[in-house]
Enzyme design. Structure first.
Site, PDB file in Angstrom:
ATOM      1  N   SER A   1       0.849  -1.184   0.000  1.00  0.00           N
ATOM      2  CA  SER A   1       0.000   0.000   0.000  1.00  0.00           C
ATOM      3  C   SER A   1       0.888   1.238   0.000  1.00  0.00           C
ATOM      4  CB  SER A   1      -0.918   0.010   1.229  1.00  0.00           C
ATOM      5  OG  SER A   1      -1.743   1.156   1.233  1.00  0.00           O
TER       6      SER A   1
ATOM      7  N   LYS B   1      -3.766  -7.547   3.099  1.00  0.00           N
ATOM      8  CA  LYS B   1      -3.962  -6.420   2.172  1.00  0.00           C
ATOM      9  C   LYS B   1      -5.399  -6.388   1.661  1.00  0.00           C
ATOM     10  CE  LYS B   1      -2.618  -3.003  -0.537  1.00  0.00           C
ATOM     11  NZ  LYS B   1      -3.547  -2.930  -1.656  1.00  0.00           N
TER      12      LYS B   1
ATOM     13  N   HIS C   1      -7.425  -4.842   4.331  1.00  0.00           N
ATOM     14  CA  HIS C   1      -7.017  -3.430   4.347  1.00  0.00           C
ATOM     15  C   HIS C   1      -7.791  -2.650   3.300  1.00  0.00           C
ATOM     16  CE1 HIS C   1      -4.562  -0.264   2.407  1.00  0.00           C
ATOM     17  NE2 HIS C   1      -4.082   0.006   3.600  1.00  0.00           N
ATOM     18  N   ASN C   2      -7.889  -3.194   2.084  1.00  0.00           N
ATOM     19  CA  ASN C   2      -8.596  -2.494   1.019  1.00  0.00           C
ATOM     20  C   ASN C   2     -10.096  -2.437   1.270  1.00  0.00           C
ATOM     21  OD1 ASN C   2      -6.062  -2.383  -0.153  1.00  0.00           O
ATOM     22  ND2 ASN C   2      -6.831  -2.769  -2.204  1.00  0.00           N
TER      23      ASN C   2
ATOM     24  N   GLU D   1     -10.566   0.362   3.542  1.00  0.00           N
ATOM     25  CA  GLU D   1     -10.380   1.582   2.753  1.00  0.00           C
ATOM     26  C   GLU D   1     -11.671   1.969   2.024  1.00  0.00           C
ATOM     27  OE1 GLU D   1      -8.093   2.021  -1.350  1.00  0.00           O
ATOM     28  OE2 GLU D   1      -6.696   1.788   0.326  1.00  0.00           O
TER      29      GLU D   1
END
Length: 320
Positions: A124, A176, A179-180, A183
């Protein structure tokens, strides 16, 4: 001198190559368009451009570390097949793209038979990573991490922050992926909040001033808010921007994984659905709703041009 092979020099991969090179790493660069690699080598003394995977592998001393920054799916699978025939037992292949974590686990098993090591790293940082460093979420064995960590330390904001050995192979991309998903939810909340502020015309609120205010000591302060404040300074109407938001595979994978695990993630999932709606995927359903209201209540229907066939049914029964 540390050296690494980096295959894929797009917006993320190119800047990662620059940061590694400026951090004292010799980068053997490969791209589907040689001109991109050649230009980068002209800018950075520690970058060596290669025309083919065989040439890149030959230029690296064994045991090698080769990092892929290619689009997830077919492009990455093709590169791995090519490299698996060129790499030697003990070499380490790293997938740093936005891949699906189960693909990483599958690839690790397939490469293991040839003695080739594998690690997955979620990255990221976007276009700001070159200057500020990247956030790196790595999956792999402890032994493989000892070889990979020196490169993570160069790519991260500092040698001691911004990177993590998250767990075994697959853990990097899984982390990840979530995480996205987070987001998506954070972006959606900020977008809806500012839309609500702007809709209160009676108050004539200054969205740029509010975003700047919230950046200081507010519980919602964040890098996303910093970016929001930056573009609102120049344009609060955004009339020149099309109201369409793309979605990456990571948001979809997050929603599907939540369903598979039975974990409620309504905010992240609804944020994904909102992106689908912005792409026009809800238009047919909205037309259906308008016709239902007309049918039971005689409500007027606004006429308009556009697609009238649902996206899953085009060209008769053969399109179902």
């Amino acid at each position: 001198m540390l050296e690494i092979g980096l295959y894929g020099l797009g917006r993320m991969g190119g800047n990662m190559a620059r940061r590694l090179a400026r951090g004292g790493v010799r980068v053997h660069a490969l791209n589907r368009s040689f001109e991109v690699a050649d230009k980068l080598a002209g800018e950075e003394p520690n970058v060596v451009a290669h025309r083919a995977a065989r040439e890149m592998v030959a230029g690296l001393a064994a045991p090698r570390v080769v990092w892929l920054m290619l689009p997830a799916g077919a492009a990455t699978d093709g590169a791995i097949r090519e490299l698996s025939a060129l790499l030697a037992p003990g070499d380490l292949l790293v997938d740093g793209a936005n891949g699906f974590y189960q693909d990483a686990m599958r690839r690790s098993g397939e490469l293991e038979a040839a003695g080739i090591r594998f690690a997955d790293v979620g990255v990221s940082g976007g276009v700001w990573g070159l200057a500020n460093g990247y956030c790196l979420m790595a999956g792999g064995s402890d032994h493989d991490m000892t070889r990979l960590i020196p490169f993570l330390k160069v790519l991260a904001p500092t040698p001691d922050t911004g990177w993590l050995h998250a767990g075994p192979v697959g853990a990097g991309h899984f982390t990840k992926m979530v995480h996205n998903g987070i987001e998506y939810g954070m972006m959606q909340a900020l977008a809806e909040g500012f839309a609500l502020l702007g809709a209160k015309k009676a108050f004539d609120l200054d969205l740029a001033a509010i975003s700047e205010l919230w950046r200081h000591s507010s519980v919602v302060r964040s890098w996303l808010l910093d970016l929001t404040a930056d573009f609102l300074k120049n344009d609060q109407s955004l009339e020149g921007i099309a109201p369409q938001v793309a979605d990456s595979g990571e948001g979809r994978w997050t929603a599907l994984e939540a369903i598979n695990l039975g974990v409620p993630t309504p905010v992240m999932t609804l944020a994904l659905m909102s992106r689908f709606a912005s792409q026009g995927q809800g238009d047919f359903a909205n037309r259906m709703l308008a016709m239902m209201r007309k049918g039971f209540g005689g409500h007027a229907v606004k006429e308009g041009a556009g697609e009238t066939t649902p996206p899953f049914h085009k060209g008769g029964l053969g399109g179902i």
